[in-house]
Design an enzyme around this catalytic site. Structure first.
Site, PDB file in Angstrom:
ATOM      1  N   VAL A 232      -7.150   4.856   1.008  1.00 25.20           N
ATOM      2  CA  VAL A 232      -6.248   5.225   2.105  1.00 25.20           C
ATOM      3  C   VAL A 232      -6.237   6.740   2.306  1.00 25.20           C
ATOM      4  O   VAL A 232      -6.245   7.230   3.442  1.00 25.20           O
ATOM      5  CB  VAL A 232      -4.811   4.690   1.862  1.00 25.20           C
ATOM      6  CG1 VAL A 232      -3.842   5.244   2.902  1.00 25.20           C
ATOM      7  CG2 VAL A 232      -4.795   3.167   1.906  1.00 25.20           C
TER       8      VAL A 232
ATOM      9  N   CYS B 236      -7.098   0.940  -3.634  1.00 25.47           N
ATOM     10  CA  CYS B 236      -6.777   1.136  -2.216  1.00 25.47           C
ATOM     11  C   CYS B 236      -6.115   2.495  -1.978  1.00 25.47           C
ATOM     12  O   CYS B 236      -6.212   3.064  -0.904  1.00 25.47           O
ATOM     13  CB  CYS B 236      -5.935  -0.006  -1.676  1.00 25.47           C
ATOM     14  SG  CYS B 236      -4.436  -0.376  -2.568  1.00 25.47           S
TER      15      CYS B 236
END
Lengths: 479, 519
Positions: B161, B157
């Site tokens: 991001v 992630c």
């Protein structure tokens, strides 16, 4: 036993050969982390606590693992929110065997997984609102929770959420400590920074904002156990010895620990540290702030246990010193029997160790007590001060590897063919398939405790059952 | 505080018995009463009882934010699993390094096998400047050290991001000669904050196929007689994929399993460590575009992949973890239809033997109430099989389950009189299930190792039939698919029922009249 190991083995040559496989840039970087211990060396001669090289299969984890997984997770009467996407909390759910006693889901939450389960909209619009709600719901469904910690996953620090503001507001609203931990996985180079951050949060959000319990009555014999995560009950097997010599253990950090024990720790007369790497920070802070001295000890194997008990007792009066001698003497017959039984089966066996930040040195003498030799050791996330503390445990000729890669460890083991590899679950099956006995030295391979005299007997039994199991003899088909 | 030494060299006692010795019991009691400052036993008992009530269940189900004990992991582990089913493939996870340690650990604990994957080890500087250099160096190192035939890139992630662009980065790395220009580096963006491991699986399958088959639609691709099959994320993949291959062999069907981890996750112990073993050959993966059809064993693991395959002009068929007699019937009839070959006599014989076993044991299964949880497809397949046995699936729960899935489960339940007490709970977790188990009791729970906490709290016996299974060994080496697999599942369920029966009838002189020798 001889004063050196790996005699007649060209370990330096092996290191060079293994390094040859790397592209040049990485070879130069990795070379600094590998060394063969020389006589009279003042440290292990390796660099440490440096970024892992991309693509090499480091065995390390992250800051979140160091904070949630190691330091905070075991505090049983608090709920630890894995704040961010679902995975981190899922993978670390009940993985570490931090034993505790409690009614899980009612007054303890150690083997549960709480997450804010971030969705795309939380990334885009921020997760603070959701965090408010998560905390409210936790407090409503688990009214006996004594505190809440927010364990940040990677996105939190990247999207600019203000978890500190949420924590402050919620602490006040609930009248319970709510502590924000900035342990995003991209911070630092390993679990180690997560330990440090977690320590600092205890300093700033527990010590600064709470008080020792009212009515807590001190005695001159109050000590704490710092840096024992009670893997398979380690802290209990240590606590029993400290109590037996007449000390009072007022807090366990953090295996089977509680918020009250953290809060009462500044009342200790001395902080006793087992895992120096993960908790020296808070011990140093308490020394500065509260004038509490701290001392490292080692409860692996009878030689170190006796030495540690004497060192600890030396900080107290004669009664305690006498008690320490009595306790050592009391367990000696059991220890002698354990050694008499297992040493003949283990003597001269060679071990290669690769663990986290403490055990690569701390377990060495336990092996020595059984007549075994350490031919290689190394840490996932040690710092220079750990390697300084390692050098007197190991012998000349020992191969030292810092942040070893799967490739290096496999090659080292393949050539050096130790009788036992002592490392973690990711390494276990690699070496067992190579026909080598293996013990997991993070989780004690679902056994334990290994600390204390009671634990030593289990340690000895387990090393024996690994090395002397008949399975290693039937690996090769007779046809 | 002197006490005798309980430990002994003759009979070493470990945590199972050591802490039950009087000295440790006293120690734990002292710790609790003097230092823990916990709540009173009465208060704990009161709250404990409250958590088992209808009132608590309502509060619990009113939750909107916190997720407690979910039945889902994040995308990357699914993508990694999918990648590891291709020949000589090393997953390369772009982002923070701790994630990879977690995925490897999780898969290793279930399969009791090594699990190899590398990370690009991004840290704070990469968070600011992007992870391009990590990709360039990482691919070069991984290629040099681990000599893969393919590197499959996925993301954590963190990389998602900050918006790292895999396609561009990989091209860049190839330009810098990290890997040869023609070296296969398929990729999938796998953000952990979208979907779960089953979506990650889908993304990686699609990523690999896209790499080998190209991105443009191509309905005219010449087709052959081969059939592809995508198993989906499956903890029993070792046994199941081998069973599927055996079945295809009996048919005489040339079957390509797209992502076959069965050998990679079940290597022999013979003195040699195989970092890669088996897997779908890369050549076969490339050729698979010419297959006449692709079967997905798990619809929810493959929506995008199937769509992609359809666009290549193939027939597609999807199942929901087909188990049991009719589940297997449907699969075999589909194979017969697609291949134009009859169902082999041997399989018909196996079917008969399975039905015979069910007939022999049906009295112990009829009307038994079950809770089933896990991935959406597993829940569907398991529930169907249970109803076929005369058992009743009551609570069917999947954190990865959607509204669409709930409706699908309801349809399955509606089709059988044994489904009348059943209800599907999509997006709910195991803490919800705890409330359901206390307020609407069942006889057995079917799930994974995490269910052991439910078993402890509710005393309802747990049967471990889906990933992850950490605390029982080797079941994943036996199939749950096909008639043979159904027989294994049947026996697992029956064993638990009989063990439970014996455990509940073994008090001498009190309940042991029912401790029957013959059951």
């Amino acid at each position: 036993m001889s004063l050196s190991v790996n005699e007649g083995v060209d370990v330096k040559g092996l290191v060079d050969k293994v390094l040859e496989a790397y592209p040049e840039k990485s070879r130069k970087r990795r070379a600094k982390h590998l060394n063969v211990l020389e006589a009279e060396a003042k440290d292990c001669g390796v660099k440490s606590n440096i970024k892992s090289i991309p693509g090499v299969m480091t065995i390390r984890g992250c800051a979140y693992a160091g904070s949630k997984g190691v330091v905070w997770g075991p505090i049983k009467d608090m709920i630890h929110i894995s704040h961010g996407p679902v995975g981190c909390g899922y993978y670390s759910w009940s993985g570490r065997r931090n034993y505790y006693v409690g009614d899980t889901g009612v007054d303890s939450w150690g083997t549960m997984h709480f997450t804010s389960d971030f969705q795309e909209k939380d990334i885009v619009f921020g997760g603070d609102k959701k965090l408010h709600k998560v905390i409210e719901e936790i407090n409503e469904l688990f009214p006996l929770v004594n505190g809440i910690s927010i364990q940040s996953e990677c996105p939190i620090g990247l999207i600019g959420d203000d978890i500190e503001a949420v924590a402050r507001a919620k602490s006040e609203e609930l009248g319970k400590p709510v502590v924000p931990v900035r342990c995003e996985g991209f911070r630092g180079v390993s679990q180690s920074l997560g330990h440090h951050i977690a320590n600092d949060v205890i300093r700033d959000w527990i010590f600064e904002k709470t008080e020792p319990k009212e009515g807590f009555v001190s005695t001159p014999y109050d000590v704490t156990i710092i840096g024992d995560y009670n893997i398979g009950g380690d802290a209990w097997a240590s606590r029993i010895l400290l109590e037996e010599i007449g000390l009072r253990v007022i807090a366990q950090w953090s295996g089977d620990g509680t918020l009250a024990e953290l809060e009462n720790t500044p009342k200790a007369k001395v902080n006793l540290i087992h895992c120096y790497r993960s908790m020296n920070y808070i011990a140093r802070h308490m020394e500065e702030k509260f004038g509490i001295p701290w001392m490292e000890y080692n409860f692996f194997g009878p030689s170190q246990i006796a030495e540690s008990l004497r060192k600890i007792a030396a900080l107290f009066d004669d009664t305690i010193k006498e008690n320490a001698e009595k306790v050592i003497a009391k367990y000696q017959p059991m220890v002698d029997a354990v050694i008499a039984k297992f040493k003949p089966r283990l003597e001269g066996k060679k071990v290669m160790i690769y663990v986290g930040g403490l055990r690569p040195r701390h377990v060495v003498d336990a092996y020595h007590d059984l007549g075994m030799e350490i031919v290689g050791t190394g840490y996932e996330f040690a710092h220079n001060d750990d390697y300084q503390r390692t050098q007197h445990y190991v012998k000349e000729g020992t191969l030292i590897y810092d942040d070893v890669t799967a490739f290096e460890l496999e090659k080292f083991v393949e050539v050096m063919r130790p009788d036992l590899v002592a490392s973690g679950i990711k390494e276990k099956y690699v070496f067992q398939k190579m026909g080598l006995p293996f013990r997991q030295m993070h989780s004690w391979d679902y056994s334990g405790p290994y600390h204390g005299y009671d634990g030593f007997a289990i340690f000895a039994r387990d090393m024996d059952l690994a090395i002397n199991n008949p399975v290693w003899g039937i690996m090769k088909a007779p046809f | 505080m002197s006490h005798p030494v309980s430990q002994s060299a003759d009979k070493v006692i470990d945590h199972f018995t050591l802490f039950r010795q009087p000295e440790y019991k006293e120690l734990l009691e002292r710790k609790k009463t003097e230092f823990e400052y916990g709540h009173s036993d009465e208060e704990v008992a009161r709250v404990s009882a409250w958590t088992k009530t209808e009132e608590y269940k309502e509060k619990n189900f009113a939750r909107e934010a916190v997720v407690i004990n979910p039945t889902k992991a994040c995308q990357p582990i699914g993508a990694m699993f999918a990648a590891q089913g291709f020949e000589g493939t090393l997953p390369f996870v772009h982002g923070s390094q701790g994630c990879v340690a977690y995925y490897r650990t999780h898969l290793t604990r279930h399969f009791k096998e090594p699990n190899s994957a590398v990370s690009s080890s991004m840290t704070e500087d990469a968070a600011v400047f992007g992870g391009l250099n990590n990709m360039i160096d990482g691919l070069a190192n991984a290629y040099a050290l681990y000599k893969p035939k393919m590197i499959a890139v996925l993301t954590t992630c963190m990389a998602e991001v900050i918006g790292d662009d895999l396609s561009g980065f990989i091209n860049n790395a190839k330009n810098k000669e990290s890997v040869p220009a023609d070296f296969p580096v398929p990729f999938a963006h796998t953000p952990a904050f979208v979907g779960s491991h089953i979506v990650g699986y889908d993304n990686m399958i699609k990523g690999v196929l896209t790499h080998f088959w190209g991105t443009s639609e191509n309905f005219d691709t010449p087709k052959n007689e081969k059939i592809n099959l995508i198993p989906g994320f499956d903890g029993f993949a070792v046994g199941n994929n081998r069973e599927l291959k055996r079945i295809a062999g009996l048919f005489g069907i040339d079957l390509t399993i797209l992502s076959d981890v069965s050998d990679n996750f079940d290597t022999p112990a013979d003195g040699e460590y195989r970092m890669y073993d088996g897997g779908t050959p890369l050549e076969a993966t490339k050729e698979a575009v010419h297959a006449k059809a692709t079967i997905s064993m798990q619809e929810y693991c493959t929506p995008q992949s199937l769509q992609f395959i359809k666009e290549k002009g193939q027939q597609v068929a999807k199942y929901n973890y087909p188990m049991g007699v009719t589940g297997t019937d449907e699969l075999l009839m589909k194979l017969a239809e697609l291949s134009g070959k009859p169902v082999p006599a041997e399989l018909k014989l196996e079917r008969g033997r399975l039905v015979d076993a069910i007939a022999d044991s049906h009295t112990h299964l009829h009307g038994k109430r079950f809770a089933v949880y896990g991935d959406p497809d597993f829940c569907l397949g398991m529930s169907k099989f249970l109803m076929e046995l005369g058992a009743e699936p009551v609570h069917i729960l999947s954190t990865s389950g959607s509204k669409k899935w709930e409706k699908q489960v309801q349809k399955v339940l509606d089709a059988s009189p044994f489904g009348k007490s059943g209800k599907a709970y999509g997006g709910k977790d195991l803490w919800h299930l705890r409330s359901l188990l206390f307020t609407d009791k069942v006889d057995y729970i079917i799930g994974n190792s995490y269910g052991k906490y439910l078993e402890r709290d509710t005393k309802i016996p747990l049967i471990r039939l889906t990933y992850p299974i950490f605390d029982r060994h080797h079941h994943h080496r036996y199939p749950t698919w096909g008639y043979q697999g159904a027989l294994n599942v049947l026996v697992r369920i029956l064993d638990r029922i009989f063990e439970d029966m014996d455990a509940n009838t073994n008090i001498v002189g009190e309940t042991d009249y029912s401790f029957d020798l013959v059951r």
